[in-house]
Design a protein around this motif. Structure first.
Motif, mmCIF file in Angstrom:
data_model
loop_
_atom_site.group_PDB
_atom_site.id
_atom_site.type_symbol
_atom_site.label_atom_id
_atom_site.label_comp_id
_atom_site.label_asym_id
_atom_site.label_seq_id
_atom_site.Cartn_x
_atom_site.Cartn_y
_atom_site.Cartn_z
ATOM 1 N N VAL A 46 -17.511 -0.917 4.794
ATOM 2 C CA VAL A 46 -16.732 -0.470 3.627
ATOM 3 C C VAL A 46 -15.283 -0.211 4.023
ATOM 4 O O VAL A 46 -14.349 -0.589 3.304
ATOM 5 C CB VAL A 46 -17.366 0.789 3.006
ATOM 6 N N THR A 47 -15.085 0.436 5.179
ATOM 7 C CA THR A 47 -13.724 0.708 5.638
ATOM 8 C C THR A 47 -12.961 -0.584 5.855
ATOM 9 O O THR A 47 -11.788 -0.705 5.478
ATOM 10 C CB THR A 47 -13.756 1.527 6.940
ATOM 11 N N ARG A 48 -13.609 -1.573 6.447
ATOM 12 C CA ARG A 48 -12.970 -2.873 6.647
ATOM 13 C C ARG A 48 -12.607 -3.520 5.316
ATOM 14 O O ARG A 48 -11.512 -4.073 5.154
ATOM 15 C CB ARG A 48 -13.889 -3.793 7.456
ATOM 16 N N MET A 49 -13.496 -3.445 4.327
ATOM 17 C CA MET A 49 -13.237 -4.048 3.020
ATOM 18 C C MET A 49 -12.096 -3.351 2.285
ATOM 19 O O MET A 49 -11.354 -3.982 1.523
ATOM 20 C CB MET A 49 -14.513 -4.015 2.175
ATOM 21 N N LEU A 50 -11.945 -2.039 2.513
ATOM 22 C CA LEU A 50 -10.909 -1.284 1.820
ATOM 23 C C LEU A 50 -9.518 -1.508 2.407
ATOM 24 O O LEU A 50 -8.516 -1.232 1.728
ATOM 25 C CB LEU A 50 -11.233 0.214 1.866
ATOM 26 N N GLN A 51 -9.427 -1.976 3.632
ATOM 27 C CA GLN A 51 -8.127 -2.074 4.294
ATOM 28 C C GLN A 51 -7.088 -2.859 3.492
ATOM 29 O O GLN A 51 -5.949 -2.407 3.368
ATOM 30 C CB GLN A 51 -8.299 -2.664 5.695
ATOM 31 N N PRO A 52 -7.404 -4.024 2.908
ATOM 32 C CA PRO A 52 -6.363 -4.731 2.145
ATOM 33 C C PRO A 52 -6.090 -4.126 0.771
ATOM 34 O O PRO A 52 -5.061 -4.415 0.161
ATOM 35 C CB PRO A 52 -6.940 -6.148 2.006
ATOM 36 N N ILE A 53 -7.014 -3.267 0.291
ATOM 37 C CA ILE A 53 -6.866 -2.695 -1.052
ATOM 38 C C ILE A 53 -6.070 -1.395 -1.027
ATOM 39 O O ILE A 53 -5.294 -1.095 -1.942
ATOM 40 C CB ILE A 53 -8.261 -2.446 -1.677
ATOM 41 N N LEU A 54 -6.234 -0.614 0.022
ATOM 42 C CA LEU A 54 -5.621 0.718 0.076
ATOM 43 C C LEU A 54 -4.095 0.711 -0.064
ATOM 44 O O LEU A 54 -3.545 1.586 -0.737
ATOM 45 C CB LEU A 54 -6.034 1.422 1.366
ATOM 46 N N PRO A 55 -3.360 -0.235 0.540
ATOM 47 C CA PRO A 55 -1.900 -0.223 0.347
ATOM 48 C C PRO A 55 -1.497 -0.333 -1.124
ATOM 49 O O PRO A 55 -0.511 0.284 -1.545
ATOM 50 C CB PRO A 55 -1.424 -1.439 1.147
ATOM 51 N N ILE A 56 -2.249 -1.101 -1.909
ATOM 52 C CA ILE A 56 -1.947 -1.222 -3.340
ATOM 53 C C ILE A 56 -2.217 0.101 -4.039
ATOM 54 O O ILE A 56 -1.413 0.583 -4.837
ATOM 55 C CB ILE A 56 -2.799 -2.342 -3.968
ATOM 56 N N PHE A 57 -3.369 0.702 -3.727
ATOM 57 C CA PHE A 57 -3.701 2.006 -4.323
ATOM 58 C C PHE A 57 -2.664 3.058 -3.965
ATOM 59 O O PHE A 57 -2.210 3.830 -4.809
ATOM 60 C CB PHE A 57 -5.083 2.450 -3.859
ATOM 61 N N PHE A 58 -2.247 3.087 -2.687
ATOM 62 C CA PHE A 58 -1.267 4.085 -2.255
ATOM 63 C C PHE A 58 0.072 3.880 -2.952
ATOM 64 O O PHE A 58 0.754 4.850 -3.297
ATOM 65 C CB PHE A 58 -1.089 4.030 -0.739
ATOM 66 N N ALA A 59 0.468 2.627 -3.166
ATOM 67 C CA ALA A 59 1.732 2.360 -3.847
ATOM 68 C C ALA A 59 1.709 2.909 -5.271
ATOM 69 O O ALA A 59 2.672 3.523 -5.731
ATOM 70 C CB ALA A 59 2.008 0.860 -3.853
#
Length: 213
Positions: A182-195
């Motif tokens: 799950v952590t690996r899958m979230l890595q490309p998504i989190l920068p968008i969420f944080f922005a």
């Protein structure tokens, strides 16, 4: 620095000074229950064994008397509860305590004070004060509740959701468990969420209405 069940934050506060926080998933009251025969520095160095040398360098530079351990608490948004009673109102942590992960506890208290000042500044007499305080609550309720929720989400996802990302090293699978995948899958998504999150927190929210769009 984030790892399973714990993370470590180092902040440069200027003039060669730093402050740091070690966040650990522990039961309430653990400060009185956990044994630290060699002191808090040695205790923390053991917990963060194998972590970045920066973590250990700042722990080595810290005096025992400079370390405090306390539990962290927040509360659900006070959507159905009163913020005001006649000429008296609540603001800051007294009405929307939140986890510290986004650094918003003090910031939201400042926003409360600004809105409260605007509403009271427009009052012409004492009889108008209760209505002004209700207007203050209406302007601050949605945003403060949203920031409470984001702060809780940030705390939960780091402490309960993150793990060392699953990966392949020299042909060997490492940390191929549920949390690691799950952590690996979230890595490309989190920068968008944080922005999106930081845009909401810092990009000119006016507090002019219950919901500024």
């Amino acid at each position: 620095y984030i790892g399973p069940g714990q993370y470590f934050v180092i902040t440069d506060i200027g003039k060669g000074n730093y402050q740091w926080y070690a966040f650990l998933a522990r039961e309430p009251g653990s400060a009185e229950k956990e044994e630290k025969p060699d002191g808090s520095v040695a205790y923390l160095k053991g917990i963060f064994e194998g972590w970045s040398k920066d973590v250990h360098a700042i722990l080595d530079a810290t005096k025992e008397e400079e370390i405090e351990q306390r539990d962290l608490y927040d509360r659900p948004p006070s959507v159905a509860k009163k913020w005001t009673d006649g000429p008296v109102c609540l603001l800051g942590d007294s009405v929307h305590a939140m986890m510290p992960n986004l650094g918003q506890g003090g910031c939201q208290a400042i926003e409360d004070a600004m809105v409260l000042g605007e509403e009271l500044g427009a009052v012409k007499g004492r009889a108008e004060v209760p209505a002004a305080l209700e207007a203050y609550r209406a302007r601050r309720l949605v945003r403060s509740a949203a920031v409470q929720g984001l702060s809780r989400f940030a705390s939960d996802i780091i402490i309960r959701g993150f793990d060392t990302p699953a990966k392949v090293v020299e042909g060997q699978f490492q940390n191929f468990n549920y949390a690691g995948i799950v952590t690996r899958m979230l890595q490309p998504i989190l920068p968008i969420f944080f922005a999106i999150q930081f845009n909401f927190l810092y990009d000119g929210y006016q507090n002019k209405a219950a919901l500024d769009l």
